[in-house]
Scaffold this motif. Structure first.
Motif, PDB file in Angstrom:
ATOM      1  N   UNK A  40     -10.148  23.772 -32.555  1.00  0.00           N
ATOM      2  CA  UNK A  40     -10.584  22.380 -32.513  1.00  0.00           C
ATOM      3  C   UNK A  40      -9.973  21.674 -31.301  1.00  0.00           C
ATOM      4  N   UNK A  41      -8.835  22.149 -30.826  1.00  0.00           N
ATOM      5  CA  UNK A  41      -8.193  21.545 -29.653  1.00  0.00           C
ATOM      6  C   UNK A  41      -9.125  21.615 -28.445  1.00  0.00           C
ATOM      7  N   UNK A  42      -9.870  22.694 -28.305  1.00  0.00           N
ATOM      8  CA  UNK A  42     -10.850  22.805 -27.212  1.00  0.00           C
ATOM      9  C   UNK A  42     -11.914  21.726 -27.293  1.00  0.00           C
ATOM     10  N   UNK A  43     -12.374  21.441 -28.493  1.00  0.00           N
ATOM     11  CA  UNK A  43     -13.361  20.383 -28.686  1.00  0.00           C
ATOM     12  C   UNK A  43     -12.749  19.028 -28.365  1.00  0.00           C
ATOM     13  N   UNK A  44     -11.498  18.817 -28.783  1.00  0.00           N
ATOM     14  CA  UNK A  44     -10.805  17.556 -28.505  1.00  0.00           C
ATOM     15  C   UNK A  44     -10.675  17.347 -26.999  1.00  0.00           C
ATOM     16  N   UNK A  45     -10.243  18.380 -26.278  1.00  0.00           N
ATOM     17  CA  UNK A  45     -10.084  18.260 -24.830  1.00  0.00           C
ATOM     18  C   UNK A  45     -11.423  18.032 -24.139  1.00  0.00           C
ATOM     19  N   UNK A  46     -12.474  18.670 -24.624  1.00  0.00           N
ATOM     20  CA  UNK A  46     -13.808  18.452 -24.064  1.00  0.00           C
ATOM     21  C   UNK A  46     -14.253  17.014 -24.287  1.00  0.00           C
ATOM     22  N   UNK A  62     -12.357  14.394 -24.611  1.00  0.00           N
ATOM     23  CA  UNK A  62     -11.578  13.538 -23.712  1.00  0.00           C
ATOM     24  C   UNK A  62     -12.103  13.639 -22.287  1.00  0.00           C
ATOM     25  N   UNK A  63     -12.458  14.846 -21.860  1.00  0.00           N
ATOM     26  CA  UNK A  63     -12.975  15.027 -20.510  1.00  0.00           C
ATOM     27  C   UNK A  63     -14.335  14.388 -20.293  1.00  0.00           C
ATOM     28  N   UNK A  64     -15.195  14.451 -21.305  1.00  0.00           N
ATOM     29  CA  UNK A  64     -16.552  13.927 -21.166  1.00  0.00           C
ATOM     30  C   UNK A  64     -16.603  12.423 -21.442  1.00  0.00           C
ATOM     31  N   UNK A  65     -16.017  12.013 -22.565  1.00  0.00           N
ATOM     32  CA  UNK A  65     -16.127  10.618 -23.002  1.00  0.00           C
ATOM     33  C   UNK A  65     -14.929   9.762 -22.629  1.00  0.00           C
ATOM     34  N   UNK A  66     -13.817  10.388 -22.292  1.00  0.00           N
ATOM     35  CA  UNK A  66     -12.607   9.641 -22.005  1.00  0.00           C
ATOM     36  C   UNK A  66     -11.827   9.252 -23.255  1.00  0.00           C
ATOM     37  N   UNK A  67     -12.294   9.649 -24.419  1.00  0.00           N
ATOM     38  CA  UNK A  67     -11.619   9.357 -25.688  1.00  0.00           C
ATOM     39  C   UNK A  67     -11.963  10.458 -26.684  1.00  0.00           C
ATOM     40  N   UNK A  70     -11.506  12.840 -33.094  1.00  0.00           N
ATOM     41  CA  UNK A  70     -11.015  13.893 -33.991  1.00  0.00           C
ATOM     42  C   UNK A  70      -9.498  13.859 -34.084  1.00  0.00           C
ATOM     43  N   UNK A  71      -8.820  13.792 -32.965  1.00  0.00           N
ATOM     44  CA  UNK A  71      -7.357  13.819 -32.973  1.00  0.00           C
ATOM     45  C   UNK A  71      -6.780  12.586 -33.655  1.00  0.00           C
ATOM     46  N   UNK A  72      -7.407  11.465 -33.411  1.00  0.00           N
ATOM     47  CA  UNK A  72      -6.922  10.231 -34.037  1.00  0.00           C
ATOM     48  C   UNK A  72      -6.997  10.335 -35.556  1.00  0.00           C
ATOM     49  N   UNK A  73      -8.084  10.862 -36.068  1.00  0.00           N
ATOM     50  CA  UNK A  73      -8.257  10.958 -37.516  1.00  0.00           C
ATOM     51  C   UNK A  73      -7.450  12.119 -38.088  1.00  0.00           C
ATOM     52  N   UNK A  74      -7.395  13.244 -37.373  1.00  0.00           N
ATOM     53  CA  UNK A  74      -6.656  14.401 -37.901  1.00  0.00           C
ATOM     54  C   UNK A  74      -5.153  14.135 -37.914  1.00  0.00           C
ATOM     55  N   UNK A  75      -4.665  13.320 -37.004  1.00  0.00           N
ATOM     56  CA  UNK A  75      -3.249  12.979 -37.006  1.00  0.00           C
ATOM     57  C   UNK A  75      -2.847  12.238 -38.271  1.00  0.00           C
TER      58      UNK A  75
END
Length: 98
Positions: A73-79, A81-86, A89-94
């Motif tokens: 899921x980290x790959x999706x999170x980084x993607x 951030x790279x595409x949308x700038x935000x 997933x990480x905010x909610x999973x934290x």
């Protein structure tokens, strides 16, 4: 010649190295593809309803971590951030961790 405690220690180290190697070979690919699948589902659910998505992530995140698919899921999170700038997933999973 070699003390029995040293033999037991070395035997344990060899066993752990073998088991970890087999686990990585067998479950490594599953974790990556499973994590990407979970990430895709989470993005779609968050797009549909942020509250429902947050609840699902919060309920299931610990299971995802136990299975080791959180790194997929980290790959999706980084993607995101790279595409949308935000990233949502990480905010909610934290929040699911605490």
């Amino acid at each position: 010649m070699i003390d029995e405690s040293v033999k037991k220690f070395i035997r344990g180290v060899i066993l752990v190295v073998r088991v970890v190697g087999v686990r990585v070979m067998v479950f490594g690919g599953f974790g990556v593809y499973g994590g990407k699948g979970i990430g895709g589902v989470v993005v779609k659910v968050l797009w549909f309803s942020g509250r429902v998505g947050g609840g699902l992530i919060g309920m299931g995140w610990e299971v995802v971590v136990m299975l080791g698919m959180d790194w997929g899921v980290v790959g999706v999170i980084l993607n995101n951030i790279g595409v949308d700038g935000k990233d949502d997933i990480k905010r909610v999973s934290g929040r699911g961790v605490f």
